[in-house]
Enzyme design. Structure first.
Site, mmCIF file in Angstrom:
data_model
loop_
_atom_site.group_PDB
_atom_site.id
_atom_site.type_symbol
_atom_site.label_atom_id
_atom_site.label_comp_id
_atom_site.label_asym_id
_atom_site.label_seq_id
_atom_site.Cartn_x
_atom_site.Cartn_y
_atom_site.Cartn_z
ATOM 1 N N ARG B 64 -76.712 21.083 -47.332
ATOM 2 C CA ARG B 64 -77.938 21.446 -46.089
ATOM 3 C C ARG B 64 -77.102 22.413 -44.944
ATOM 4 O O ARG B 64 -78.004 22.878 -44.252
ATOM 5 C CB ARG B 64 -78.673 20.407 -45.624
ATOM 6 C CG ARG B 64 -79.553 19.674 -46.606
ATOM 7 C CD ARG B 64 -80.350 20.395 -47.241
ATOM 8 N NE ARG B 64 -81.295 19.648 -48.354
ATOM 9 C CZ ARG B 64 -82.088 19.784 -49.458
ATOM 10 N NH1 ARG B 64 -81.901 21.149 -49.541
ATOM 11 N NH2 ARG B 64 -82.937 19.069 -49.821
ATOM 12 N N ASP B 152 -80.454 28.552 -57.212
ATOM 13 C CA ASP B 152 -81.240 27.268 -57.255
ATOM 14 C C ASP B 152 -82.502 27.078 -56.588
ATOM 15 O O ASP B 152 -82.375 27.462 -55.448
ATOM 16 C CB ASP B 152 -80.176 25.972 -57.104
ATOM 17 C CG ASP B 152 -80.837 24.792 -57.330
ATOM 18 O OD1 ASP B 152 -81.400 24.419 -58.569
ATOM 19 O OD2 ASP B 152 -80.843 23.754 -56.373
ATOM 20 N N ASP B 305 -78.153 16.470 -58.136
ATOM 21 C CA ASP B 305 -79.211 17.421 -57.472
ATOM 22 C C ASP B 305 -79.449 16.612 -55.954
ATOM 23 O O ASP B 305 -80.581 16.604 -55.487
ATOM 24 C CB ASP B 305 -80.292 17.501 -57.997
ATOM 25 C CG ASP B 305 -81.304 18.590 -57.590
ATOM 26 O OD1 ASP B 305 -80.911 19.425 -56.550
ATOM 27 O OD2 ASP B 305 -82.368 18.975 -58.181
ATOM 28 N N GLY B 324 -87.246 16.491 -53.585
ATOM 29 C CA GLY B 324 -85.873 15.993 -53.394
ATOM 30 C C GLY B 324 -85.610 14.575 -53.428
ATOM 31 O O GLY B 324 -86.369 13.716 -52.803
#
Lengths: 312, 432
Positions: B64, B152, B305, B324
């Protein structure tokens, strides 16, 4: 007697006895509505908040009147005029409402699962007044009440639900409710508006409405929303009306005394022809009255039922 | 500084061997493996009863930073990695800004290095801003250390552009990682399309959403000769497509996440937003197919992931929540519990898919305990078990559907470049 748990979110897995209790309780409630002075003190001092994130006239008003006939205080919150439009989260809004002392929150929300989120967050009872394409349990209960009132039973009846099953929360709650009460549910509608795996609920899927209608005791016609056609989900309203519209000729295929129902608001001439909508077999206005009675029953049962002051 | 890891069961994927041995680390490298190595001048770590494996490599994470530091930072993400026994991670470029040029790749690399925890690799964007319009400077990014290229989450929709990206990546000898999703089919979807989405009234994401793009990218890889890596395979159809492509010699590898081999769409009942993930949790048949793919070698890699989000972002209506699941701190336990104890993979196979294979796909060091390799080592305690408790995570993200789940086979220690960075799930700086 109270219904299981503090909330009414869904009719899936609801026991037949609970449905029967709600319908039985709605009968004397209907009698109150028919009185000249429609007011009993049963829920005096209780507060019912209707929290609506979607436009609705009939459901919101139905809950409001149900609360008022039972002497509860009813407050309406519409998304557009509240702090919701300032970006407050559902959970924060709910906490604020319950901090002010609401006993029951009636939630209408465009997103499936919102009532469950609310019920997990607050101690007040939550009634789902429609969440996305998930469920609309009070609509199904009023449907069941209406059919039982007219037919004297639910078990063994053949119920056709026709239209946009994919986006219909009414259809899902109806399937669970009718199935629990021993009725047979038949679904008809365009393949693009039929949700995947729906047959696993026990309902039978028909691509030909006329086949589904054979010997039907109840025909529940769903509203077709105009924007679904713009989304390309079916070719057009003309073809829809031709293939899936309820008209007089088609109604003849059902049992002679079949009931015609519609959760409203109707698109006359699209999913239902005016002569069927206004015909002798239509019970659409009775559904509306019964909606108030069923919601009164729920408010009563969720606030403690027989433990509270019995007034009818 | 020397470190002797004594008496552990050493798993060496490059040799395919599992032997009780000592491992000697010196000067940040593996100095030797063998029985009864001399401990002269070395600190000794007693690893009896434990597995000594190359440092785990998680080739698919979202740390992030820059841009979404409220969700995770390179620091919290690396701490989460080493707590999970992961000594190398490869970050996806969907930060703000998108990592689409050499300067940004270098920034991540240098920042990660300064933290001194897990090794942080960066995957560069295929297109500028991952907008799918024009190619990013892949050659420049490669020089700056990019490990692979991917858009992605924002898959390249234009097939001609993807084809050119593959031609270009092939010239560079680099891998293209494809998040396979046809956005028209997935639009508005929140979970797998099937009976459960019907029950819950949530819009579904059909399996074909993924399979159409897997097919397209396999064909393009076949045509261009580019190395293709399929990210987070979730459907039986995708497994079949990859298997067929491998059989005819396409240069393809594939990965699966722990949540996709553990959970099904039934986990969504109750609308817990920690189950909202893209690709969505699929059916029991898909889980079975993915496991079969792991066992027969169709699926080469296990990657998490890892996708942290803030509590307030996830604590909303299901439709509104971002996709997520965090994975770094639960991956090893899930692999051990579901795949090794579950009889799908041997310990050697499982370790290979978390070490040697991702190292090969990304062409990075590690994945082996051979003499001279970097001294990156994970020590696993196969007997240890724990109940997943998100409040103990080093990651800022708490969005896991595994809270309360009992896991067996935990990372016990992690060593990066010969330095002990994690011991008994505590990070080095809190060890002293």
């Amino acid at each position: 007697m109270v219904i299981n748990g503090k909330d009414l979110i869904s009719l899936r897995n609801i026991p037949a006895e609970t449905i029967k209790l709600i319908l039985d309780t709605a009968e004397p409630m209907k009698e109150i509505i028919n009185r000249q002075i429609k007011k009993v003190p049963t829920l005096r001092g209780r507060t019912v908040v209707t929290l609506f994130y979607e436009a609705s006239t009939r459901t919101r008003m139905s809950f409001e009147l149900a609360a008022k006939y039972l002497s509860a205080d009813a407050v309406n919150i519409a998304a557009a005029t509240s702090s919701i439009s300032k970006g407050e989260s559902l959970k924060d809004t709910a906490r604020t409402i319950t901090a002010m002392g609401a006993d029951i929150v009636v939630l209408r929300h465009p997103m499936a699962g919102a009532p469950e989120l609310l019920a997990r967050t607050i101690n007040a009872s939550v009634i789902n007044a429609g969440d996305g394409a998930h469920e609309h349990p009070t609509q199904a209960l009023l449907d069941l009440f209406t059919v039982r009132e007219k037919k004297g039973r639910l078990e063994g009846l053949k119920v056709v639900i026709v239209g946009d099953i994919l986006h219909s929360r009414v259809a899902r709650s109806d399937i669970w409710g009718y199935t629990a009460m021993g009725a047979e549910v038949r679904l008809a509608g365009p393949a693009t508006l039929m949700p995947p795996g729906i047959e696993k609920t026990g309902a039978r899927v028909y691509s030909d409405l006329e086949e589904a209608l054979e010997g039907a005791d109840v025909v529940n016609v769903l509203r077709i929303q105009m924007e679904r056609q713009q989304q390309g989900l079916f070719p057009g309203l003309r073809e829809y009306a031709n293939m899936f519209g309820m008209n007089r000729d088609r109604l003849k295929l059902a049992a002679p005394d079949a009931l015609v129902m519609h959760p409203g608001p109707m698109n006359r001439g699209v999913e239902i022809s005016p002569e069927v909508a206004d015909g002798l077999q239509a019970v659409i206005n009775t559904q509306v009255t019964n909606g108030v009675a069923v919601r009164m029953a729920l408010l009563y049962l969720l606030t403690g039922g027989a433990h509270s002051e019995v007034a009818y | 500084m020397k470190l002797l890891i004594r008496g552990g069961t050493v798993v060496e994927p490059a040799e395919g061997s599992v032997l009780e041995q000592d491992v000697l680390l010196s000067e940040g490298r593996i100095a030797g493996i063998g029985r009864n190595l001399s401990a002269a001048g070395a600190e000794v770590l007693d690893a009896r009863g434990k597995l000594v494996v190359p440092g785990l490599i998680d080739m698919h994470v979202h740390l992030r930073e820059p841009g979404y530091e409220a969700k995770e930072t390179l620091l919290t993400g690396s701490r989460a990695a080493v707590r999970g026994g992961v000594t190398s991670v490869a970050c996806m470029p969907n930060t703000k800004p998108v990592i689409d040029n050499a300067a940004l790749v270098a920034y991540i690399k240098n920042t990660g290095k300064a933290l001194g925890l897990a090794r942080i690799y960066q995957i560069g964007a295929i297109t500028l801003g991952s907008k799918g319009e024009e190619l990013a400077e892949m050659g420049d990014m490669k020089k700056a250390g990019a490990a692979a290229f991917s858009d992605d989450g924002q898959p390249v929709t234009d097939a001609a552009l993807m084809r050119r990206a593959m031609q270009y990546a092939r010239m560079l000898g680099m891998t293209i990682i494809s998040h396979c999703e046809n956005k028209e089919l997935s639009a508005g979807g929140a979970m797998h399309e099937g009976y459960i989405s019907t029950l819950l009234g949530l819009k579904g994401i059909p399996s074909s959403t993924e399979e159409i793009m897997v097919s397209r990218d396999l064909l393009l890889a076949e045509e261009t000769g580019c190395r293709l890596h399929i990210a987070h395979v979730s459907t039986a159809g995708s497994v079949r497509l990859v298997r067929q492509a491998k059989a005819r010699g396409v240069q393809v590898t594939a990965e699966v996440t722990p949540h996709h081999f553990t959970l099904t769409d039934e986990a969504v009942v109750g609308y817990d937003t920690s189950t909202k993930v893209n690709p969505p949790l699929r059916t029991a048949a898909d889980v079975a197919a993915v496991k079969e793919g792991l066992a027969d070698g169709t699926i080469d890699v296990i990657a998490t992931d890892h996708a942290p989000h803030t509590i307030e972002e996830k604590d909303v209506e299901y439709d509104r929540a971002p996709f997520g699941i965090v994975g770094l701190e639960t991956a090893m336990g899930l692999v051990w519990t579901e795949l090794v104890v579950g009889g799908v993979l041997t310990p050697l196979q499982a370790v290979t898919k978390m070490t040697l294979h991702p190292a090969r796909v990304l062409n990075i060091p590690g994945g082996t305990l051979g003499a001279g390799a970097p001294a990156d080592i994970t020590i696993i305690d196969p007997a240890a078990s724990e109940t997943v408790e998100p409040s103990l995570f080093e990651s800022k993200g708490r969005n896991t559907p595994f809270a309360g789940r009992s896991l067996k086979g935990l990372p016990w220690a992690a060593i990066v470049g010969g330095r002990l960075v994690m011991m008994e799930r505590r990070i080095a700086d809190s060890l002293e």
